[in-house]
Design a protein around this motif. Sequence first.
Motif, PDB file in Angstrom:
ATOM      1  N   ASP A 396       0.834  -1.206   0.000  1.00 54.15           N
ATOM      2  CA  ASP A 396       0.000   0.000   0.000  1.00 54.15           C
ATOM      3  C   ASP A 396       0.871   1.260   0.000  1.00 54.15           C
ATOM      4  OD1 ASP A 396      -2.380  -1.451   0.062  1.00 54.15           O
ATOM      5  OD2 ASP A 396      -2.348  -1.570   2.257  1.00 54.15           O
ATOM      6  N   LEU A 397       1.967   1.227   0.781  1.00 55.90           N
ATOM      7  CA  LEU A 397       2.861   2.389   0.841  1.00 55.90           C
ATOM      8  C   LEU A 397       3.518   2.648  -0.505  1.00 55.90           C
ATOM      9  CD1 LEU A 397       4.651   1.788   4.279  1.00 55.90           C
ATOM     10  CD2 LEU A 397       2.642   3.206   3.799  1.00 55.90           C
ATOM     11  N   LYS A 398       3.715   1.585  -1.268  1.00 55.17           N
ATOM     12  CA  LYS A 398       4.341   1.724  -2.582  1.00 55.17           C
ATOM     13  C   LYS A 398       3.310   1.862  -3.700  1.00 55.17           C
ATOM     14  CE  LYS A 398       8.421  -1.053  -1.401  1.00 55.17           C
ATOM     15  NZ  LYS A 398       9.255  -2.216  -1.793  1.00 55.17           N
ATOM     16  N   GLY A 399       2.038   1.649  -3.361  1.00 59.13           N
ATOM     17  CA  GLY A 399       1.005   1.645  -4.385  1.00 59.13           C
ATOM     18  C   GLY A 399       0.478   3.036  -4.724  1.00 59.13           C
ATOM     19  N   LYS A 400      -0.667   3.062  -5.387  1.00 67.60           N
ATOM     20  CA  LYS A 400      -1.245   4.324  -5.865  1.00 67.60           C
ATOM     21  C   LYS A 400      -2.519   4.712  -5.119  1.00 67.60           C
ATOM     22  CE  LYS A 400       0.595   3.670 -10.535  1.00 67.60           C
ATOM     23  NZ  LYS A 400       0.284   3.581 -11.987  1.00 67.60           N
ATOM     24  N   GLY A 401      -2.855   3.971  -4.064  1.00 69.88           N
ATOM     25  CA  GLY A 401      -4.067   4.275  -3.316  1.00 69.88           C
ATOM     26  C   GLY A 401      -4.058   5.687  -2.758  1.00 69.88           C
ATOM     27  N   ARG A 402      -5.201   6.365  -2.843  1.00 69.83           N
ATOM     28  CA  ARG A 402      -5.283   7.760  -2.413  1.00 69.83           C
ATOM     29  C   ARG A 402      -6.190   7.948  -1.195  1.00 69.83           C
ATOM     30  NH1 ARG A 402      -2.966  11.246  -5.857  1.00 69.83           N
ATOM     31  NH2 ARG A 402      -2.403  10.501  -7.934  1.00 69.83           N
ATOM     32  N   GLN A 403      -6.630   6.847  -0.574  1.00 70.03           N
ATOM     33  CA  GLN A 403      -7.417   6.989   0.643  1.00 70.03           C
ATOM     34  C   GLN A 403      -6.514   7.540   1.746  1.00 70.03           C
ATOM     35  OE1 GLN A 403      -6.771   4.218  -1.164  1.00 70.03           O
ATOM     36  NE2 GLN A 403      -8.430   2.722  -0.946  1.00 70.03           N
ATOM     37  N   SER A 404      -7.082   8.362   2.626  1.00 65.50           N
ATOM     38  CA  SER A 404      -6.280   9.013   3.662  1.00 65.50           C
ATOM     39  C   SER A 404      -5.595   8.006   4.575  1.00 65.50           C
ATOM     40  CB  SER A 404      -7.157   9.955   4.496  1.00 65.50           C
ATOM     41  OG  SER A 404      -8.178   9.223   5.158  1.00 65.50           O
ATOM     42  N   GLU A 405      -6.260   6.838   4.799  1.00 67.65           N
ATOM     43  CA  GLU A 405      -5.648   5.846   5.676  1.00 67.65           C
ATOM     44  C   GLU A 405      -4.396   5.223   5.050  1.00 67.65           C
ATOM     45  OE1 GLU A 405      -9.400   3.844   3.873  1.00 67.65           O
ATOM     46  OE2 GLU A 405      -8.772   5.808   4.628  1.00 67.65           O
ATOM     47  N   ILE A 406      -4.180   5.489   3.771  1.00 71.16           N
ATOM     48  CA  ILE A 406      -2.963   5.018   3.102  1.00 71.16           C
ATOM     49  C   ILE A 406      -2.014   6.175   2.811  1.00 71.16           C
ATOM     50  CG2 ILE A 406      -2.047   3.995   0.977  1.00 71.16           C
ATOM     51  CD1 ILE A 406      -4.523   2.235   0.873  1.00 71.16           C
ATOM     52  N   ILE A 428      15.114   7.455  -2.137  1.00 73.20           N
ATOM     53  CA  ILE A 428      13.868   7.246  -1.388  1.00 73.20           C
ATOM     54  C   ILE A 428      12.708   7.054  -2.355  1.00 73.20           C
ATOM     55  CG2 ILE A 428      12.215   8.339   0.180  1.00 73.20           C
ATOM     56  CD1 ILE A 428      14.613   9.728   1.501  1.00 73.20           C
ATOM     57  N   ALA A 429      12.676   7.872  -3.397  1.00 68.45           N
ATOM     58  CA  ALA A 429      11.613   7.739  -4.405  1.00 68.45           C
ATOM     59  C   ALA A 429      11.608   6.345  -5.013  1.00 68.45           C
ATOM     60  CB  ALA A 429      11.802   8.802  -5.491  1.00 68.45           C
ATOM     61  N   ALA A 430      12.806   5.818  -5.295  1.00 71.57           N
ATOM     62  CA  ALA A 430      12.896   4.469  -5.875  1.00 71.57           C
ATOM     63  C   ALA A 430      12.377   3.426  -4.883  1.00 71.57           C
ATOM     64  CB  ALA A 430      14.349   4.162  -6.250  1.00 71.57           C
ATOM     65  N   GLY A 431      12.670   3.628  -3.591  1.00 70.29           N
ATOM     66  CA  GLY A 431      12.207   2.687  -2.577  1.00 70.29           C
ATOM     67  C   GLY A 431      10.696   2.651  -2.438  1.00 70.29           C
ATOM     68  N   PHE A 432      10.042   3.754  -2.773  1.00 65.15           N
ATOM     69  CA  PHE A 432       8.577   3.824  -2.704  1.00 65.15           C
ATOM     70  C   PHE A 432       7.924   3.685  -4.077  1.00 65.15           C
ATOM     71  CE2 PHE A 432       9.647   5.607   1.379  1.00 65.15           C
ATOM     72  CZ  PHE A 432       8.588   5.257   2.198  1.00 65.15           C
ATOM     73  N   GLU A 433       8.764   3.513  -5.100  1.00 67.52           N
ATOM     74  CA  GLU A 433       8.287   3.396  -6.484  1.00 67.52           C
ATOM     75  C   GLU A 433       7.475   4.626  -6.873  1.00 67.52           C
ATOM     76  OE1 GLU A 433       6.256  -0.324  -6.881  1.00 67.52           O
ATOM     77  OE2 GLU A 433       7.925  -1.482  -6.048  1.00 67.52           O
ATOM     78  N   LYS A 434       7.998   5.781  -6.461  1.00 69.58           N
ATOM     79  CA  LYS A 434       7.347   7.059  -6.744  1.00 69.58           C
ATOM     80  C   LYS A 434       8.348   7.998  -7.400  1.00 69.58           C
ATOM     81  CE  LYS A 434       3.343   6.203  -4.766  1.00 69.58           C
ATOM     82  NZ  LYS A 434       3.543   4.745  -4.711  1.00 69.58           N
TER      83      LYS A 434
END
Length: 471
Positions: A396-406, A428-434
């Motif tokens: 979830d931390l690496k995903g694209k979910g936009r719910q506030s709980e994520i 850091i961006a690479a670690g989060f795939e962002k």
Amino acid sequence: MESVVEPNLLSLWHRCLPLLRERIPAAQVEMWFGEKVSRPISLSEKEMVLGFPKDSFVEWAEKNYRGDLEAVVSSVLGREVSVVFQEGAYELPVEELSAPAPVVSSRGKEASSGQETRNGSHALDNLNRLFSFQNFVVGENTRFAYNSCLEVAAHPGEAKNPLFLHGPSGLGKTHLLQAIARDVLERDPSKNVVYLTSEQFGNLYVEAVRTPGNQRMSEFRQRFRNVDVLLVDDVQFFQGKDSMQEEFFHTFNALYNSHRQIVCASDKIPQELSGLEKRLVSRFEWGLTVDITPPDLPTRVAILEEKQNSFTRKLPADILEYLAQRIKSNVRNLESSLLTLQAYLDLVSPDKVGALTRSLVDKVVGNKFEVDAAMQLTVTRIQEFVAHRYDVRIQDLKGKGRQSEITVPRQIAMYLSRKLTEKSLPEIAAGFEKSHPTVLHSISVVEKKIEKSEDFRQEISDLERKLCTSS
């Protein structure tokens, strides 16, 4: 309006000041919280009002010292108390304004916004005598930075101007800045060289602003815009201080345009210093930017060997190597461990250096090993910790979910990764795939929430503490 302080409230304040001096430099306590500068006005169950004279730049004190002040007052009272800063509570004569912090200058005085003090020692005496090029241990992590500083000292204002050093705390940035100052002055004592931290620059600026009339500000500008070499440490302190950045920006331009040398140091590269104006960041990038990274094992051992050259008693080589193996991230912490062991032997068993064991080393300086281990946190470890804390998945931390709980845990994890690891933003961006901008935005969101919400600040502090003690 003149305020009258109740006797028991004044007594409380007098009990708080010594404790405050243990948390922030005494000079800053006197500047902002001395009896001639601020006064307690009232106290209720949950709030103390602290009064300041009008035009006292109270926003500065509140932003930088409110947390420390509230902690001290709360500890003395035995209950949680917030502190309200009230400007204009009383009049303050100009002659009662406190003096700013000193800066090291080649003019043989402590510079205080153009005023000379009683200290007439030469600037070399005010620099740390251990911070020279001769006793700086050069490793692969610092070779480029060291050689660049040597060149700047030999030819100030020429090719490498400005020079910007960056890297985590405790790796030698201050050593190199003061080494430049020392070398320039030893080559030519007539040079006007100023070394100071950005906080000292800020305190001098605030003092000039607080003084009625234009004379003090004119003296301040004259002082800093006519130097041959200006060395400013910890420029990250300028973040979020707009008026101070404006003043430093014009100081920078004046020096650069007259071919005077500027050297700055920070814990991050210029573009990662959130809260700095883009035009100031661009100035920092005009010259040479050099990274300083943690030293490898052979360099750490060499640092310890150099450090103990001044000791009569030498620690065994295997103990030095053990220290170097256990402390990897911070040279200052490494040297402090060596000094602690020496002090222990002096007090307990000065004749048993050869019997020093690893288990005894663990007992004496093991806490420093724990601190260093915390400094070696990884992005993956932080992701795991945050995911567990907020009951989300690492995916979830690496995903694209936009719910506030994520999104909130994701932003917190990115913020902690930047603050508690040595990873760059791209890493850091690479670690989060962002993307890089996404990480920057997330860090900025968390920083703003910390400023606005005390509960959120406490939550982040608690996460940091648990991460650093559990790693």
